[in-house]
Motif scaffolding. Structure first.
Motif, PDB file in Angstrom:
ATOM      1  N   GLY A   1      17.375  45.645 -20.732  1.00 28.90           N
ATOM      2  CA  GLY A   1      18.615  44.928 -21.009  1.00 28.90           C
ATOM      3  C   GLY A   1      19.684  45.140 -19.947  1.00 28.90           C
ATOM      4  O   GLY A   1      19.488  45.859 -18.954  1.00 28.90           O
ATOM      5  N   ASN A   2      20.810  44.517 -20.202  1.00 30.41           N
ATOM      6  CA  ASN A   2      21.931  44.565 -19.259  1.00 30.41           C
ATOM      7  C   ASN A   2      23.195  45.036 -19.970  1.00 30.41           C
ATOM      8  O   ASN A   2      24.289  44.594 -19.672  1.00 30.41           O
ATOM      9  CB  ASN A   2      22.155  43.167 -18.641  1.00 30.41           C
ATOM     10  N   TYR A   3      23.040  45.932 -20.927  1.00 31.78           N
ATOM     11  CA  TYR A   3      24.183  46.420 -21.681  1.00 31.78           C
ATOM     12  C   TYR A   3      25.107  47.235 -20.775  1.00 31.78           C
ATOM     13  O   TYR A   3      24.644  48.035 -19.962  1.00 31.78           O
ATOM     14  CB  TYR A   3      23.711  47.237 -22.878  1.00 31.78           C
ATOM     15  N   PHE A   4      26.408  46.981 -20.940  1.00 32.59           N
ATOM     16  CA  PHE A   4      27.459  47.519 -20.076  1.00 32.59           C
ATOM     17  C   PHE A   4      27.258  47.059 -18.630  1.00 32.59           C
ATOM     18  O   PHE A   4      27.735  47.697 -17.697  1.00 32.59           O
ATOM     19  CB  PHE A   4      27.553  49.043 -20.152  1.00 32.59           C
ATOM     20  N   TYR A   5      26.528  45.944 -18.443  1.00 32.35           N
ATOM     21  CA  TYR A   5      26.377  45.287 -17.137  1.00 32.35           C
ATOM     22  C   TYR A   5      25.898  46.252 -16.053  1.00 32.35           C
ATOM     23  O   TYR A   5      26.431  46.277 -14.945  1.00 32.35           O
ATOM     24  CB  TYR A   5      27.697  44.626 -16.723  1.00 32.35           C
ATOM     25  N   GLN A   6      24.880  47.034 -16.387  1.00 29.69           N
ATOM     26  CA  GLN A   6      24.360  48.003 -15.425  1.00 29.69           C
ATOM     27  C   GLN A   6      23.166  47.476 -14.642  1.00 29.69           C
ATOM     28  O   GLN A   6      22.759  48.077 -13.652  1.00 29.69           O
ATOM     29  CB  GLN A   6      23.983  49.298 -16.148  1.00 29.69           C
ATOM     30  N   ARG A   7      22.606  46.341 -15.048  1.00 32.84           N
ATOM     31  CA  ARG A   7      21.497  45.746 -14.291  1.00 32.84           C
ATOM     32  C   ARG A   7      21.983  44.554 -13.470  1.00 32.84           C
ATOM     33  O   ARG A   7      21.810  44.525 -12.257  1.00 32.84           O
ATOM     34  CB  ARG A   7      20.365  45.331 -15.240  1.00 32.84           C
ATOM     35  N   GLU A   8      22.558  43.564 -14.131  1.00 40.69           N
ATOM     36  CA  GLU A   8      23.130  42.411 -13.431  1.00 40.69           C
ATOM     37  C   GLU A   8      24.602  42.715 -13.181  1.00 40.69           C
ATOM     38  O   GLU A   8      25.462  42.418 -13.992  1.00 40.69           O
ATOM     39  CB  GLU A   8      22.946  41.148 -14.270  1.00 40.69           C
ATOM     40  N   LYS A   9      24.887  43.316 -12.054  1.00 40.21           N
ATOM     41  CA  LYS A   9      26.214  43.841 -11.758  1.00 40.21           C
ATOM     42  C   LYS A   9      27.165  42.711 -11.373  1.00 40.21           C
ATOM     43  O   LYS A   9      26.927  42.008 -10.389  1.00 40.21           O
ATOM     44  CB  LYS A   9      26.138  44.870 -10.636  1.00 40.21           C
ATOM     45  N   PRO A  10      28.267  42.514 -12.101  1.00 39.48           N
ATOM     46  CA  PRO A  10      29.199  41.437 -11.762  1.00 39.48           C
ATOM     47  C   PRO A  10      29.978  41.708 -10.486  1.00 39.48           C
ATOM     48  O   PRO A  10      30.424  40.785  -9.814  1.00 39.48           O
ATOM     49  CB  PRO A  10      30.126  41.383 -12.979  1.00 39.48           C
ATOM     50  N   LEU A  11      30.161  42.972 -10.142  1.00 40.42           N
ATOM     51  CA  LEU A  11      30.875  43.364  -8.919  1.00 40.42           C
ATOM     52  C   LEU A  11      30.040  44.390  -8.165  1.00 40.42           C
ATOM     53  O   LEU A  11      29.320  45.185  -8.771  1.00 40.42           O
ATOM     54  CB  LEU A  11      32.250  43.964  -9.258  1.00 40.42           C
ATOM     55  N   LEU A  12      30.138  44.353  -6.841  1.00 41.46           N
ATOM     56  CA  LEU A  12      29.436  45.312  -5.976  1.00 41.46           C
ATOM     57  C   LEU A  12      27.954  45.440  -6.336  1.00 41.46           C
ATOM     58  O   LEU A  12      27.450  46.536  -6.615  1.00 41.46           O
ATOM     59  CB  LEU A  12      30.114  46.686  -6.054  1.00 41.46           C
ATOM     60  N   PRO A  13      27.230  44.322  -6.347  1.00 39.17           N
ATOM     61  CA  PRO A  13      25.830  44.367  -6.778  1.00 39.17           C
ATOM     62  C   PRO A  13      24.935  45.197  -5.873  1.00 39.17           C
ATOM     63  O   PRO A  13      23.838  45.579  -6.282  1.00 39.17           O
ATOM     64  CB  PRO A  13      25.412  42.888  -6.760  1.00 39.17           C
ATOM     65  N   GLY A  14      25.381  45.494  -4.666  1.00 37.18           N
ATOM     66  CA  GLY A  14      24.549  46.266  -3.749  1.00 37.18           C
ATOM     67  C   GLY A  14      24.533  47.756  -4.013  1.00 37.18           C
ATOM     68  O   GLY A  14      23.721  48.485  -3.431  1.00 37.18           O
TER      69      GLY A  14
ATOM     70  N   SER B   1      39.009  37.668 -18.127  1.00 38.19           N
ATOM     71  CA  SER B   1      39.577  37.235 -16.846  1.00 38.19           C
ATOM     72  C   SER B   1      38.496  36.825 -15.849  1.00 38.19           C
ATOM     73  O   SER B   1      38.714  35.929 -15.032  1.00 38.19           O
ATOM     74  CB  SER B   1      40.428  38.360 -16.243  1.00 38.19           C
ATOM     75  N   TYR B   2      37.355  37.493 -15.902  1.00 37.14           N
ATOM     76  CA  TYR B   2      36.274  37.231 -14.947  1.00 37.14           C
ATOM     77  C   TYR B   2      34.964  37.091 -15.725  1.00 37.14           C
ATOM     78  O   TYR B   2      34.099  37.948 -15.669  1.00 37.14           O
ATOM     79  CB  TYR B   2      36.193  38.383 -13.942  1.00 37.14           C
ATOM     80  N   PRO B   3      34.813  35.995 -16.504  1.00 33.43           N
ATOM     81  CA  PRO B   3      33.648  35.858 -17.394  1.00 33.43           C
ATOM     82  C   PRO B   3      32.345  35.711 -16.624  1.00 33.43           C
ATOM     83  O   PRO B   3      32.247  34.944 -15.675  1.00 33.43           O
ATOM     84  CB  PRO B   3      33.976  34.585 -18.187  1.00 33.43           C
TER      85      PRO B   3
END
Length: 249
Positions: free
Chosen positions: A200-213, A134-136
């Motif tokens: 790496g960015n596994y489970f999107y913990q480095r490049e955060k798709p939401l609430l990056p702050g 939904s939010y690629p």
């Protein structure tokens, strides 16, 4: 003399060789809601409608369908990791530790074995694929080999529980939800350790798709809370479908 662009006057620069878009390892990312994203959504809808409308045929030919889809997933997995190996293996990106890749491997095991326990975990892990679809984020376009890999991976992950529902008496359970949460905690530990070792960015913990702050630990806690809520939401929706199914009999 060089001109303003740094190229000698009267000398034409040698054009760079064209890049094969389909085999480009670093294409432009697709836009959320853009043509590529909508193409992926349309493809998933076509497959979902075909599975549901043709569920009687699928149930009667379940073994054949399972073998065909198993072959497709094997080709997809070999293509994905083979492409990474040929274009430069990157430990920070290429390992099968993104949640969608873990789900694809679970789907592969289910297709090969028909294990209900594997499907119990796949159903809940695969709920994250809905968010990704939904939010690629950082997804390749439809005319790229990795884009096709993304589509096959997510289409199989999202539709495999429907296939199990149609062809067997498998249904999501509350007990399986708690078991899936336990496996998910183990997955998160592995992903976080891999991120520290590889950047790496596994489970999107480095490049955060939401609430990056959000700080890292807070974001991880929020991700786990979202997982807990997502699992319960998926279970609740499945129970609604089950009640409707029983009411129609």
């Amino acid at each position: 003399m060089p001109g303003a662009s740094g190229t000698a006057v009267g000398v034409h620069p040698i054009p760079s060789p064209p890049v094969d878009t389909f085999l480009d390892p670093h294409p432009e990312w697709i836009a959320v809601g853009g043509p590529d994203h909508l193409t992926y959504v349309a493809g998933l809808l076509v497959l979902a409608v075909a599975l549901i409308v043709g569920r009687r045929w699928v149930r009667e030919h379940a073994s054949l369908v399972r073998r065909v889809v198993l072959g497709v997933v094997v080709v997809q997995q070999c293509t994905l990791y083979g492409f990474y190996a040929l274009t430069g293996w990157d430990w920070a990106e290429s390992m099968p530790l993104h949640i969608s890749r873990v789900s694809a491997l679970l789907a592969l095991v289910y297709l090969a074995t028909g294990s209900r326990r594997v499907m119990d975990v796949l159903f809940y892990f695969g709920l994250w694929a809905w968010a990704s679809f939904s939010y690629p984020q950082n997804i390749q376009p439809v005319n790229n080999i990795l884009g096709w890999s993304f589509f096959i991976n997510h289409a199989v992950t999202l539709l495999m529980p429907v296939f199990a529902w149609v062809t067997t008496d498998w249904r999501p359970t509350r007990r399986a939800l708690w078991q899936a949460l336990g496996w998910f905690l183990l997955y998160v530990v592995v992903a976080v350790v891999a991120n520290r070792l590889t950047g790496g960015n596994y489970f999107y913990q480095r490049e955060k798709p939401l609430l990056p702050g959000l700080p890292g630990p807070v974001y991880l806690a929020a991700s786990m809370a979202a997982t807990f809520a997502l699992f319960w939401l998926g279970y609740a929706v499945s129970r609604l479908f089950l009640r409707r199914e029983l009411g129609q009999r």
